[in-house]
Structures are given as structure tokens and as C-alpha cells.
Design a protein around this motif. Structure first.
Motif, PDB file in Angstrom:
ATOM      1  N   ILE A 126      73.204  85.266  17.905  1.00  0.00           N
ATOM      2  CA  ILE A 126      72.100  84.632  16.944  1.00  0.00           C
ATOM      3  C   ILE A 126      72.662  85.056  15.642  1.00  0.00           C
ATOM      4  O   ILE A 126      72.819  84.474  14.646  1.00  0.00           O
ATOM      5  CB  ILE A 126      70.764  84.629  17.395  1.00  0.00           C
ATOM      6  CG1 ILE A 126      70.656  84.058  18.579  1.00  0.00           C
ATOM      7  CG2 ILE A 126      69.942  84.194  16.304  1.00  0.00           C
ATOM      8  CD1 ILE A 126      69.304  84.226  19.141  1.00  0.00           C
ATOM      9  N   ILE A 127      72.863  86.623  15.589  1.00  0.00           N
ATOM     10  CA  ILE A 127      73.138  87.073  14.374  1.00  0.00           C
ATOM     11  C   ILE A 127      74.537  86.744  13.715  1.00  0.00           C
ATOM     12  O   ILE A 127      74.602  86.522  12.742  1.00  0.00           O
ATOM     13  CB  ILE A 127      73.306  88.694  14.695  1.00  0.00           C
ATOM     14  CG1 ILE A 127      71.685  88.957  14.680  1.00  0.00           C
ATOM     15  CG2 ILE A 127      73.529  89.238  13.259  1.00  0.00           C
ATOM     16  CD1 ILE A 127      71.351  90.523  15.320  1.00  0.00           C
ATOM     17  N   GLU A 128      75.553  86.569  14.760  1.00  0.00           N
ATOM     18  CA  GLU A 128      76.669  86.179  14.290  1.00  0.00           C
ATOM     19  C   GLU A 128      76.665  84.626  13.911  1.00  0.00           C
ATOM     20  O   GLU A 128      77.191  84.396  12.814  1.00  0.00           O
ATOM     21  CB  GLU A 128      77.887  86.296  15.498  1.00  0.00           C
ATOM     22  CG  GLU A 128      78.094  87.695  15.612  1.00  0.00           C
ATOM     23  CD  GLU A 128      78.924  87.610  17.125  1.00  0.00           C
ATOM     24  OE1 GLU A 128      79.198  86.625  17.602  1.00  0.00           O
ATOM     25  OE2 GLU A 128      79.456  88.793  17.491  1.00  0.00           O
ATOM     26  N   ARG A 129      75.795  83.919  14.611  1.00  0.00           N
ATOM     27  CA  ARG A 129      75.852  82.557  14.246  1.00  0.00           C
ATOM     28  C   ARG A 129      75.041  82.230  12.713  1.00  0.00           C
ATOM     29  O   ARG A 129      75.350  81.511  11.820  1.00  0.00           O
ATOM     30  CB  ARG A 129      75.045  81.497  15.242  1.00  0.00           C
ATOM     31  CG  ARG A 129      75.920  81.234  16.487  1.00  0.00           C
ATOM     32  CD  ARG A 129      75.182  80.520  17.497  1.00  0.00           C
ATOM     33  NE  ARG A 129      76.185  80.367  18.606  1.00  0.00           N
ATOM     34  CZ  ARG A 129      75.614  79.549  19.617  1.00  0.00           C
ATOM     35  NH1 ARG A 129      74.620  79.030  19.628  1.00  0.00           N
ATOM     36  NH2 ARG A 129      76.685  79.487  20.516  1.00  0.00           N
ATOM     37  N   LEU A 130      74.009  83.470  12.749  1.00  0.00           N
ATOM     38  CA  LEU A 130      73.108  83.334  11.350  1.00  0.00           C
ATOM     39  C   LEU A 130      74.062  83.787  10.265  1.00  0.00           C
ATOM     40  O   LEU A 130      74.133  83.395   9.179  1.00  0.00           O
ATOM     41  CB  LEU A 130      72.015  84.197  11.493  1.00  0.00           C
ATOM     42  CG  LEU A 130      70.841  83.578  12.184  1.00  0.00           C
ATOM     43  CD1 LEU A 130      69.855  84.632  12.411  1.00  0.00           C
ATOM     44  CD2 LEU A 130      70.440  82.319  11.824  1.00  0.00           C
ATOM     45  N   GLN A 131      75.131  84.631  10.347  1.00  0.00           N
ATOM     46  CA  GLN A 131      76.082  85.195   9.584  1.00  0.00           C
ATOM     47  C   GLN A 131      76.962  84.089   8.994  1.00  0.00           C
ATOM     48  O   GLN A 131      77.317  84.045   7.897  1.00  0.00           O
ATOM     49  CB  GLN A 131      76.625  86.386   9.880  1.00  0.00           C
ATOM     50  CG  GLN A 131      75.788  87.620  10.143  1.00  0.00           C
ATOM     51  CD  GLN A 131      76.426  88.842  10.621  1.00  0.00           C
ATOM     52  OE1 GLN A 131      77.606  88.922  11.116  1.00  0.00           O
ATOM     53  NE2 GLN A 131      75.674  90.219  10.634  1.00  0.00           N
TER      54      GLN A 131
END
Length: 377
Positions: free
Chosen positions: A60-65
């Protein structure tokens, strides 16, 4: 997955992590090797869930980034486009402002020039008022205007300025016309003081009545002076012209002082303004042209008579030449008749000679062989 879904997933993961942490804190201390197996299994499951949650959080963090980078890139592009549009609009506004300022400077320059012209005109008007305030200068002003009109309308032989008459009086202009009507004198008058008093009186009856009387008296006096000085029986015409170098004075006189105008008619003094004087001078020019044509009429008639004599003489000579042409035509016709007769006789002689030759040929030639007989070569 959009941004809202990612945010919801992150919140759920954070909630699950919080629950797991709380359970681990409340878990009783291990009691040795005889620990509850169900608790151990739950602990393992929780550990797996924590690991999977951590993995989900990382995804999720990668996608958010990545989404953040896309959003930042989109925002940067839109900001650049907006900055470009703002810059173009600012440039257009600056160009329009510069053009408007340049036009404004030009108009201000025109206004300054017009202001200078108005200042010069005001100075000239003040100078004209000073000139008209002086009677001698005013008379010179009227004479100059009269001179310009006359010189522009008539040939030099038709007028004379400051001409002295038989009674010793000197007219401003003398139109030299033949009798009748004779020479016509023109005098330039300008009742300015009484007209200015009349104009300043306005609607004030206390000032208007005496101003009208003074104006009418001045004009009557000028008319009588012109009639006495510039109408001389046997030398000038039976009338004279009073020139008013002002259309305003002329209009006031004819609009409100009919009795003064009729008095000038009786005295045979015609009051004219610059416009009516131009029309009068055009009429005088037509009269002079007619007089010159009548003076030349006798010469024209004499020349026409001589020309008619030449025409009669030419007609006689043409008649003689025509008779010669007729005789020559008859001679040519006789010659053509004789030639035709000679040709006809020659043709007859040729026909006789041709008949003799044919007859001789028939006698010498053998008769033709009968049909079917053999021929020799």
C-alpha cells in the motif's frame, strides 16, 4: 486501485496491527513447557497475520508513493501549463498596455498641438479685435477683403481701387462698366460699435432699445453718405454698393431692420455681404462678357460676309470643275464605246478565220475506217 481505496486499506491495516499489539500485551506470561497449545497456535496465526499485514502495508505504501508521484507530476504539469497561460496573458496584457499607452501618447501629442493652435488662434482673435477696435484699421480690413473678392472674380481691366471721381471723392473700388449702366462705386463700411452694443445688450430692454436705434442710425448715415458721394449723374451708374465685410451684421440688418433696407433701396444703395458681393461680381462678369461679345459682333459679321463671298466663289469653281469632270466622263464613255466596237469586230474576224481553218482541215484529213475493219500500225 484509486486513492480512496488505498487510504481505507491503510486504515484497516493499522487497526489490525493495533488489535494484535493489544492482544500481545494482554497475553499472560509463559508458564513453562506445559503451555496451552491453543494459545501457541493463536500466537502463530497472529504472527502470520502481522507479517501479511506488514506486506500489505508495504504494498500500500508503494502504491501510495507511486500515486503520489503521479499526482505530483500531474500537478506540476498543470502548474506549468497554468504558468504558461498566465505568462502569455501577462505578455498580451503588457503588449496591449504598451499599445494603449503609445496611442495615448499620440493623442496627448495631438491634444497638445490642438491646444497650441487654440492658443495661437486666441492670440489672433485678440489681435483681430484690436484691429477692429481701430476705425482706420477696420476700414483697411474691409478694403482688403473687398480687394480679394474683386480680384478673384473680375479681370484687371474691369475695376480700379481708390479711384477718384469727378467730385473729388475717392471710392474704395470702381467697377468700370459700359453705359448703361455705367461705372459702379463700392464703399466698404463696418458699423461695428453699434453692432457690438446691440449684441451685448442681449434681452435687456433698457439697453436693447437705444442700441437698436444707434445701429439703424449708423447704417442710414452710411447709406446717405454713399448716395451723396458716389452716385454722380452722367459719370457713374444710378446706384452704388455698400459692402459690409461681416455676414453677421448683414444677417442682423436684413432680419430685424427691414425699414433700413427699404431706405437703402430708395437711395439706390445696395447693401451686400461677402457672399452676396461674390454673386453680384459674377453677374458683372457675365455682363462684361456680353458687352465684349457685342463689341465684336460687327467684326464677326464682316468676317462672316467675307467668308460667304469665299464660299460663293468656291461654289462657282466647284461647278466649273464638275462640268470638266462631266465632259471627261462623257469622253471616257465614248472611248469605251469605240473600244467595245473594236473588240466586237476583232472577235468576228477571229471567228471567220477559225471557220476557214476547220474547213481546210476537213478537206485534207482521210475519212475514218469503217467499223470492224482491221487497223494497221
Amino acid at each position: 486501485m484509486d486513492l480512496v481505496t488505498l487510504i481505507v486499506a491503510v486504515a484497516a491495516a493499522l487497526a489490525v496491527g493495533a488489535v494484535l499489539g493489544l492482544l500481545l500485551r494482554r497475553r499472560p506470561a509463559p508458564q513453562g513447557p506445559q503451555e496451552n497449545p491453543e494459545l501457541a497456535a493463536l500466537t502463530g496465526r497472529l504472527a502470520q497475520m502481522a507479517e501479511s499485514q506488514t506486506a500489505v502495508q508495504n504494498v500500500i505504501i508503494e502504491r501510495l508513493q507511486a500515486q503520489e508521484r503521479v499526482v505530483i507530476k500531474t500537478v506540476d504539469e498543470r502548474l506549468q501549463g497554468f504558468s504558461k497561460q498566465v505568462g502569455e496573458r501577462l505578455n498580451d496584457s503588457s503588449t496591449k498596455s504598451q499599445t494603449a499607452l503609445a496611442n495615448l501618447h499620440e493623442r496627448l501629442a495631438v491634444i497638445d498641438k490642438a491646444q497650441q493652435n487654440l492658443t495661437e488662434l486666441s492670440t489672433q482673435v485678440v489681435g483681430l479685435q484690436d484691429i477692429l477696435a481701430n476705425k482706420q484699421a477696420r476700414g483697411a480690413f474691409g478694403e482688403i477683403q473687398l480687394r480679394d473678392l474683386v480680384e478673384a472674380s473680375l479681370p484687371p481691366s474691369a475695376y480700379a481701387f481708390q479711384a477718384t471721381l469727378g467730385n473729388g471723392r475717392r471710392a474704395d473700388c470702381l467697377l468700370q462698366l459700359p453705359n448703361p449702366p455705367g461705372a459702379i462705386a463700392i464703399d466698404s463700411k463696418f458699423p461695428l460699435e453699434s453692432y457690438e452694443a446691440l449684441r451685448k445688450a442681449g434681452s435687456d430692454e433698457a439697453l436693447l432699445v437705444p442700441a437698436r436705434r444707434a445701429f439703424a442710425a449708423d447704417v442710414r448715415r452710411h447709406v446717405q453718405d454713399i448716395a451723396q458721394r458716389y452716385i454722380i449723374p452722367g459719370e457713374t451708374a444710378e446706384s452704388a454698393l455698400m459692402f459690409l465685410p461681416s455676414e453677421a451684421v448683414y444677417a442682423e440688418l436684413h432680419a430685424n431692420y427691414r425699414e433700413v433696407v427699404e431706405a437703402s433701396y430708395k437711395a439706390r444703395v445696395w447693401i451686400v455681404s461677402p457672399t452676396t458681393l461674390m454673386a453680384t461680381l459674377n453677374t458683372v462678369r457675365a455682363v462684361l462678357k456680353d458687352v465684349r461679345m457685342r463689341e465684336q459682333a460687327a467684326i464677326i459679321q464682316t468676317e462672316v460676309g467675307k467668308m460667304m463671298e469665299d464660299v460663293v466663289r468656291l461654289d462657282k469653281r466647284v461647278g466649273k470643275l464638275e462640268s470638266h469632270f462631266d465632259q471627261a466622263s462623257r469622253d471616257i464613255q465614248d472611248i469605251r464605246t469605240s473600244a467595245n466596237k473594236i473588240v466586237s469586230r476583232g472577235e468576228k474576224i477571229g471567228e471567220l478565220e477559225l471557220e476557214d481553218a476547220e474547213r481546210e482541215a476537213q478537206q485534207v484529213a482521210p475519212p475514218p475506217p469503217p467499223l470492224g475493219a482491221p487497223t494497221t500500225h
